[in-house]
Design an enzyme around this catalytic site. Structure first.
Site, mmCIF file in Angstrom:
data_model
loop_
_atom_site.group_PDB
_atom_site.id
_atom_site.type_symbol
_atom_site.label_atom_id
_atom_site.label_comp_id
_atom_site.label_asym_id
_atom_site.label_seq_id
_atom_site.Cartn_x
_atom_site.Cartn_y
_atom_site.Cartn_z
ATOM 1 N N HIS A 109 -3.568 4.673 6.654
ATOM 2 C CA HIS A 109 -2.492 4.125 5.824
ATOM 3 C C HIS A 109 -1.117 4.310 6.449
ATOM 4 O O HIS A 109 -0.828 5.337 7.056
ATOM 5 C CB HIS A 109 -2.518 4.789 4.443
ATOM 6 C CG HIS A 109 -3.815 4.586 3.742
ATOM 7 N ND1 HIS A 109 -4.059 3.481 2.952
ATOM 8 C CD2 HIS A 109 -4.951 5.320 3.727
ATOM 9 C CE1 HIS A 109 -5.290 3.570 2.467
ATOM 10 N NE2 HIS A 109 -5.852 4.668 2.924
ATOM 11 N N ASP A 115 0.828 -1.219 0.000
ATOM 12 C CA ASP A 115 0.000 0.000 0.000
ATOM 13 C C ASP A 115 0.861 1.267 0.000
ATOM 14 O O ASP A 115 1.654 1.481 0.904
ATOM 15 C CB ASP A 115 -0.882 -0.052 1.258
ATOM 16 C CG ASP A 115 -1.735 1.192 1.460
ATOM 17 O OD1 ASP A 115 -1.914 1.976 0.511
ATOM 18 O OD2 ASP A 115 -2.237 1.355 2.600
HETATM 19 ZN ZN LIG Z 1 -9.203 1.109 2.666
#
Ligand SMILES: [Zn+2]
Length: 560
Positions: free
Chosen positions: A371, A198
């Site tokens: 994130h 990610d």
């Molecule tokens: Zn997500």
């Protein structure tokens, strides 16, 4: 090229070049497994578009080969395109796998699309390992800002892939387990051929905030707020929804849920036990009258400036019963998706003008924060020690930033792969090659019920319409003589004030009559298409000379 047959193919369908629309396909000798099927919110220069979905042209002739879909988590940028893609990809043997909450969100959303075939989604658990054709997929829990988020450890005939979903490391989450590093280490020890990681926050220094810290920041807003609180977030940001509800309860506020998707998700997550809400916390619109403003929270959609969402209607004073009052507090509780900056800025200004207080993530860390930032991304790479590294989920600059992180940790330049939508990665035990632009990757736009029927041409028209308006000329032509009967009618919107442009309109009428006259041979209009094009071109030139604007010109010719 039979050689290619010995490679695992990874087809990048979305999410490599934007935030959203995440989707990829793994293909081994004609057997295809799909990971996620997300949508992306439209950008500011796409008027009237609801969503953008991945281009699945690559899969169209091969739908019988699709074994199934595996979903990482319930955010719409990972599951939201499914209903739009199913009509072209579905076959009765296709399988769907998702964790409990993700499954709930997928199925709830699926109910909205009555014409689609019913789908059966198998619920999977953390640590479960399932066989799907030539692949073994093992799920591992990853912290994010929605519960039940799963990373994927995928055993393939060429080696192990690790897809870490969206993630952050969280040592202090709320209503959730902290990151299980021992388990991650154990996965890493099995050997990771390719890590797909990610990249959303790869350009951000340091660590992401723990959900506990975000809660504390949000609480400060609750402490300060005097009047009503409007908390806007994504309908699928279950953690944030929980925090806002918990804080409302703590500060004796009742909560009104506004917005269709928000209501739907809250109901479903509550039913599955992922949202803890006390009895009597939720109220309906009619209760607003009976409560003091300081006892009201409105949890709503629209934090990205979505055109149809609650917050947009409120700021435009178009909402049926919610009007901003002095003393209201607005919380934008999600980070800005690239492309929406200006819209959100305008909304903030609008609320401030109406006397509200506005909090957004730049002023206080109350945003999505789901994130991993640089330090966590490093740790992920160190734990997995992959042979090959591929940044996923993000704008191109984020992918590049993430690649640099990998290089700084000793991953070799030739082993760090920068791919984009439409590329295909061919992967083997000890090597890979990337074919650029192998499959169409232009955006597919969803507008109302239409999928993909709004292309560049329609979008260009919309932009022109929004910039210079429309100009319709209606002329009635005598079939016998070819003469223009009566003066042509003119209708225009968004171009000039007709009432103040009498001179201009007079000239336009004269011009139209003379164009028709010249295109008429011995009393017959030779070709209507030609005539319309002539009117469009000549009138376009004329109006541009006079006004420096280029409205969309629509000639309507009626023969009598
Ligand atoms: Zn997500």
């Amino acid at each position: 090229m039979t050689e290619k047959n010995n490679y695992l193919k990874i087809v990048f369908l979305g999410g490599l070049g934007e935030v959203g629309m995440n989707m990829m396909a793994l293909e081994w000798k004609d057997k295809i497994l799909i990971i996620d099927a997300g949508l992306k919110m439209p950008e500011e220069d796409m008027p009237g578009i609801d969503y953008i979905i991945p281009n699945v042209e690559y899969l169209k002739g091969k739908k019988e080969n699709i074994l199934g879909f595996v979903f990482t988590h319930g955010h719409y940028d990972h599951i939201g395109a499914l209903p739009y893609l199913l009509p072209s990809l579905w076959h009765p043997k296709i399988k769907f796998f998702a964790s409990s909450l993700t499954r709930g969100i997928i199925l709830k959303r699926h109910e909205e699309f009555k014409d689609l075939p019913r789908i059966f989604v198998k619920e999977i658990q953390d640590k479960e390992r399932i066989k799907i054709g030539p692949f073994f997929v093992e799920f591992f829990k990853q912290n994010h800002n929605i519960p039940d988020n799963m990373g994927l450890f995928i055993e393939t005939p060429v080696g192990n892939l690790l897809h870490n979903s969206d993630f952050k490391f969280d040592s202090d989450p709320i209503y959730d387990q902290p990151t299980d590093f021992a388990r991650l280490e154990e996965l890493g020890k099995r050997g990771v051929l390719l890590l797909m990681s990610d990249s959303t926050d790869a350009e951000e220094e340091g660590h992401s905030l723990s959900e506990r810290e975000i809660m504390e920041n949000l609480e400060k807003v609750f402490q300060m707020a005097q009047g009503r609180i409007f908390a806007a977030t994504f309908a699928s940001l279950i953690n944030r929804i929980q925090q806002i509800i918990t804080l409302s309860e703590r500060y004796k506020r009742k909560v009104l849920i506004e917005g269709h998707t928000m209501k739907m998700n809250v109901q479903m997550a509550k039913f599955l036990g992922y949202l803890k809400i006390k009895r009597n916390t939720l109220i309906s619109a009619k209760d607003l009258e009976t409560l003091p403003d300081s006892k009201i929270t409105i949890l709503c959609t629209g934090s990205q400036g979505e055109a149809e969402a609650v917050l947009m209607r409120v700021v435009h004073k178009q909402h049926r019963y919610l009007k901003i009052k002095k003393g209201d507090t607005i919380i934008f509780s999600s980070s800005v998706i690239p492309g929406n900056e200006r819209t959100i800025q305008n909304m903030k200004d609008g609320f401030l003008r109406q006397g509200a207080e506005v909090f957004h993530y730049k002023m206080m860390d109350i945003h999505a924060g789901g994130h991993a930032k640089k330090e966590e991304l490093k740790k992920m790479i160190e734990i997995m020690k992959p042979k090959f590294f591929l940044p996923i989920h993000g704008q191109f600059s984020m992918l590049v930033g993430h690649k640099k992180i990998a290089l700084s940790l000793g991953i070799k330049e030739e082993n760090a792969i920068l791919a984009e939508n439409g590329d295909i990665l061919y992967l083997k035990e000890d090597q890979f090659f990337l074919e650029k632009g192998e499959t169409p990757s232009n955006y597919v736009m969803v507008d109302g019920l239409g999928v993909g029927d709004v292309g560049e041409v329609v979008l260009r028209d919309r932009k022109v319409l929004s910039q210079d308006g429309i100009f319709v000329v209606i002329a009635v032509i005598d079939k016998q003589t070819g003469a223009v009967k009566t003066s042509p009618d003119i209708i225009s919107r968004g171009f000039v004030y007709l009432r103040e442009s009498k001179e201009l309109l007079k000239e336009v009428r004269k011009k139209v009559i003379s164009i028709i006259h010249r295109a008429t041979l011995s009393g017959k209009v030779v070709n209507f298409t030609y005539l319309k094009a002539e009117i469009r071109n000549q009138l376009g030139e004329f109006l541009f000379q006079k006004t420096k604007r280029r409205p969309v010109i629509l000639p309507v010719l009626i023969e009598v």
